[in-house]
Design a protein around this motif. Structure first.
Motif, PDB file in Angstrom:
ATOM      1  N   ARG A  60       0.850  -1.176   0.000  1.00  0.00           N
ATOM      2  CA  ARG A  60       0.000   0.000   0.000  1.00  0.00           C
ATOM      3  C   ARG A  60       0.889   1.231   0.000  1.00  0.00           C
ATOM      4  O   ARG A  60       2.005   1.198   0.501  1.00  0.00           O
ATOM      5  CB  ARG A  60      -0.900   0.007   1.225  1.00  0.00           C
ATOM      6  CG  ARG A  60      -1.788  -1.245   1.244  1.00  0.00           C
ATOM      7  CD  ARG A  60      -2.832  -1.154   2.294  1.00  0.00           C
ATOM      8  NE  ARG A  60      -3.584   0.097   2.123  1.00  0.00           N
ATOM      9  CZ  ARG A  60      -4.533   0.483   2.963  1.00  0.00           C
ATOM     10  NH1 ARG A  60      -4.823  -0.259   4.000  1.00  0.00           N
ATOM     11  NH2 ARG A  60      -5.166   1.606   2.765  1.00  0.00           N
ATOM     12  N   MET A  61       0.380   2.312  -0.566  1.00  0.00           N
ATOM     13  CA  MET A  61       1.158   3.547  -0.660  1.00  0.00           C
ATOM     14  C   MET A  61       0.396   4.691   0.009  1.00  0.00           C
ATOM     15  O   MET A  61      -0.827   4.740  -0.039  1.00  0.00           O
ATOM     16  CB  MET A  61       1.373   3.933  -2.127  1.00  0.00           C
ATOM     17  CG  MET A  61       2.077   2.902  -2.974  1.00  0.00           C
ATOM     18  SD  MET A  61       3.834   3.178  -3.154  1.00  0.00           S
ATOM     19  CE  MET A  61       3.871   4.917  -3.544  1.00  0.00           C
ATOM     20  N   LEU A  62       1.131   5.625   0.598  1.00  0.00           N
ATOM     21  CA  LEU A  62       0.545   6.885   1.040  1.00  0.00           C
ATOM     22  C   LEU A  62       0.681   7.881  -0.111  1.00  0.00           C
ATOM     23  O   LEU A  62       1.526   7.706  -0.997  1.00  0.00           O
ATOM     24  CB  LEU A  62       1.271   7.392   2.291  1.00  0.00           C
ATOM     25  CG  LEU A  62       1.033   6.536   3.544  1.00  0.00           C
ATOM     26  CD1 LEU A  62       1.909   6.995   4.695  1.00  0.00           C
ATOM     27  CD2 LEU A  62      -0.433   6.593   3.950  1.00  0.00           C
ATOM     28  N   GLN A  68       4.368   0.731   2.107  1.00  0.00           N
ATOM     29  CA  GLN A  68       4.495  -0.387   3.036  1.00  0.00           C
ATOM     30  C   GLN A  68       4.183  -1.679   2.292  1.00  0.00           C
ATOM     31  O   GLN A  68       3.060  -1.866   1.821  1.00  0.00           O
ATOM     32  CB  GLN A  68       3.556  -0.219   4.237  1.00  0.00           C
ATOM     33  CG  GLN A  68       3.624  -1.371   5.235  1.00  0.00           C
ATOM     34  CD  GLN A  68       5.010  -1.531   5.850  1.00  0.00           C
ATOM     35  OE1 GLN A  68       5.646  -0.556   6.204  1.00  0.00           O
ATOM     36  NE2 GLN A  68       5.485  -2.764   5.965  1.00  0.00           N
ATOM     37  N   ASN A  70       3.203  -5.340   2.385  1.00  0.00           N
ATOM     38  CA  ASN A  70       2.546  -6.268   3.320  1.00  0.00           C
ATOM     39  C   ASN A  70       3.249  -7.608   3.365  1.00  0.00           C
ATOM     40  O   ASN A  70       3.371  -8.225   4.408  1.00  0.00           O
ATOM     41  CB  ASN A  70       1.124  -6.613   2.855  1.00  0.00           C
ATOM     42  CG  ASN A  70       0.219  -5.431   2.843  1.00  0.00           C
ATOM     43  OD1 ASN A  70       0.150  -4.702   3.802  1.00  0.00           O
ATOM     44  ND2 ASN A  70      -0.472  -5.241   1.729  1.00  0.00           N
ATOM     45  N   GLU A  82     -10.075 -10.849  -1.987  1.00  0.00           N
ATOM     46  CA  GLU A  82     -10.642  -9.679  -1.323  1.00  0.00           C
ATOM     47  C   GLU A  82     -12.047  -9.964  -0.840  1.00  0.00           C
ATOM     48  O   GLU A  82     -12.759 -10.771  -1.421  1.00  0.00           O
ATOM     49  CB  GLU A  82     -10.724  -8.497  -2.314  1.00  0.00           C
ATOM     50  CG  GLU A  82      -9.402  -8.080  -2.888  1.00  0.00           C
ATOM     51  CD  GLU A  82      -8.575  -7.263  -1.935  1.00  0.00           C
ATOM     52  OE1 GLU A  82      -9.113  -6.838  -0.896  1.00  0.00           O
ATOM     53  OE2 GLU A  82      -7.392  -7.054  -2.235  1.00  0.00           O
ATOM     54  N   ASN A  83     -12.435  -9.261   0.194  1.00  0.00           N
ATOM     55  CA  ASN A  83     -13.789  -9.342   0.709  1.00  0.00           C
ATOM     56  C   ASN A  83     -14.732  -8.522  -0.168  1.00  0.00           C
ATOM     57  O   ASN A  83     -15.779  -8.981  -0.563  1.00  0.00           O
ATOM     58  CB  ASN A  83     -13.810  -8.799   2.138  1.00  0.00           C
ATOM     59  CG  ASN A  83     -14.842  -9.485   2.985  1.00  0.00           C
ATOM     60  OD1 ASN A  83     -15.321 -10.556   2.635  1.00  0.00           O
ATOM     61  ND2 ASN A  83     -15.189  -8.892   4.088  1.00  0.00           N
ATOM     62  N   GLY A  84     -14.318  -7.319  -0.471  1.00  0.00           N
ATOM     63  CA  GLY A  84     -15.139  -6.410  -1.267  1.00  0.00           C
ATOM     64  C   GLY A  84     -14.888  -6.580  -2.757  1.00  0.00           C
ATOM     65  O   GLY A  84     -14.283  -7.554  -3.197  1.00  0.00           O
ATOM     66  N   ARG A  88      -7.594  -3.838  -2.095  1.00  0.00           N
ATOM     67  CA  ARG A  88      -7.202  -2.872  -1.081  1.00  0.00           C
ATOM     68  C   ARG A  88      -5.709  -2.586  -1.157  1.00  0.00           C
ATOM     69  O   ARG A  88      -5.192  -1.785  -0.398  1.00  0.00           O
ATOM     70  CB  ARG A  88      -7.527  -3.387   0.322  1.00  0.00           C
ATOM     71  CG  ARG A  88      -8.993  -3.654   0.569  1.00  0.00           C
ATOM     72  CD  ARG A  88      -9.216  -4.053   2.022  1.00  0.00           C
ATOM     73  NE  ARG A  88      -8.222  -5.011   2.467  1.00  0.00           N
ATOM     74  CZ  ARG A  88      -8.274  -6.334   2.257  1.00  0.00           C
ATOM     75  NH1 ARG A  88      -9.295  -6.848   1.601  1.00  0.00           N
ATOM     76  NH2 ARG A  88      -7.341  -7.134   2.694  1.00  0.00           N
ATOM     77  N   PHE A  89      -4.993  -3.280  -2.022  1.00  0.00           N
ATOM     78  CA  PHE A  89      -3.568  -3.006  -2.176  1.00  0.00           C
ATOM     79  C   PHE A  89      -3.131  -3.325  -3.602  1.00  0.00           C
ATOM     80  O   PHE A  89      -3.917  -3.843  -4.399  1.00  0.00           O
ATOM     81  CB  PHE A  89      -2.745  -3.790  -1.151  1.00  0.00           C
ATOM     82  CG  PHE A  89      -3.146  -5.223  -1.026  1.00  0.00           C
ATOM     83  CD1 PHE A  89      -2.718  -6.156  -1.957  1.00  0.00           C
ATOM     84  CD2 PHE A  89      -3.957  -5.639   0.019  1.00  0.00           C
ATOM     85  CE1 PHE A  89      -3.096  -7.479  -1.841  1.00  0.00           C
ATOM     86  CE2 PHE A  89      -4.337  -6.968   0.139  1.00  0.00           C
ATOM     87  CZ  PHE A  89      -3.902  -7.893  -0.789  1.00  0.00           C
TER      88      PHE A  89
END
Lengths: 221, 221
Positions: A60-62, A68, A70, A82-84, A88-89
């Motif tokens: 993931r990025m800011l 970061q 994972n 994924e759940n959704g 998410r990354f």
DNA sequence: GCATTCATTTGATCTAGATCAACATGCGAG
DNA sequence: CTCGCATGTTGATCTAGATCAAATGAATGC
């Protein structure tokens, strides 16, 4: 991004992915070149992936570029579940990487039809969770030397304790995985080398041998 | 440790735990006093827990006492679900806490008998995973001010945006959750107070009001 | 095989956050 | 009510790791 991949034969999946989805679901093979993005944060989570060969980083990025990582995924690993509806990354190939791809919808269908083994599906997610819990302890509370020692032993384990291991990631990737800078990772490796806990192969700094796993384990609190 | 708990009535579970296990599984209610351990790392994972009232911290420790809190669990949350037979972390009550307890074996039985909704079970684990992924980014890459702002907004969200929120945890708990020291947490809160992003209730430093959620969100990158 | 670029190491310096220390405040027990 | 301990704040100083900088080594294109 599937755009960067070349479709190969359609064939039944095996290994973990077969355990997950039985013999009833088919999948495709794709190949990604080094550094190529497999999917990005926010994209539709259309597929689940299993690595045939190669290595992948998920991260993931800011907004300002801080990153970061994972997890590093190696041969046999699955990722992208994924759940959704959206990832998410992001995920991209560290080296030339071959993956099996299965449509998320076919797993969901299989779940509906009770074809999927629930237990395996949950185990897969739980494994990721366990790794994340270990990694939170590392990121929140371990020193740089402890982090690097933990990383080396993790890779050693994942690669089945080879006498010489070839790391598929560079120092910046390791740093972004361990919450450090690449300089700090390099210094920690030099310290471990100077203390004779490991040695580098003459030709490339990515190939190294662990000389004293027991001593490393003492850093890996 | 169930030793510290008082058994209450056996009754059918509801809410999330009912979604998980249907109407076929029964459970007990237990009460834990402030600071009491609910279970410890390495103990048999006999039960799954859902909070009726109160708050719980789950955490891991290093041999020398360094602690990383994975998550704070509030009313309605479930925790203690494990893949293996043993708990991988410890849990204890932050304040007087009431929980529903269901035997792990009855959920496993229910799974076997297709009584359990697989989807909900997976969603539960995935929610934990998503939180862990967010938290890895925080621990690996955010500054102390960003961490504290993220924490405040997380609690604000969890407590449904109350005008005054009463934190159930002390500064050390917050620090061990955010990978900081308690002094750094205190200083960050003081900075946010001085910048008029929040204010403390006169009587206790645990009761505070967020004055500018938008400005806080800018720290929460 | 040479040039360009990227990866890595190492050194010098800086700084965010840790550590050490003192004091303030609130709360529970009696 | 008040004593004693928990909790929390603030200040001074220290340090692990970040940042800045430069040199070297390795990979890749031409």
């Amino acid at each position: 991004m599937l755009v960067n991949a070349n479709a190969a034969a359609r064939q039944p999946i095996d290994g973990h992915l077969a355990d997950l989805a039985g013999e009833h679901v088919f999948c495709s093979e794709f190949k990604y070149r080094k550094g190529i993005e497999i999917f990005g944060e926010g994209e539709d989570a259309e597929y689940v992936y299993q690595i045939t060969s190669g290595a992948v980083r998920t991260y993931r990025m800011l907004p300002d570029g801080r990153r970061q990582i994972n997890a590093f995924h190696l041969q046999g690993d699955m990722f992208g579940f994924e759940n959704g509806v959206a990832h998410r990354f992001s995920a991209d190939a560290l080296v030339e990487t071959q993956v099996r791809i299965i449509k998320r919808s076919s797993i969901l269908d299989a779940m509906q039809n009770r074809v999927v083994s629930n237990k395996n599906l949950i185990c897969f997610v739980t494994q990721n969770l366990q790794h994340a819990e270990d990694h939170m302890l590392l990121l929140g509370r371990k020193s740089s030397l402890e982090r690097v020692a933990t990383f080396l032993l993790e890779m050693d384990e994942r690669l089945a304790h080879p006498s010489m291991m070839l790391l598929p990631m560079n120092r910046r990737d390791i740093a972004d995985y361990l919450g450090l800078t690449l300089e700090t990772v390099s210094r920690a490796l030099s310290i471990l080398r100077d203390e004779a806990l490991l040695r580098f192969d003459g030709n490339t700094q990515r190939r190294l041998e662990l000389l004293d796993r027991h001593a490393l384990a003492e850093f890996d609190v």
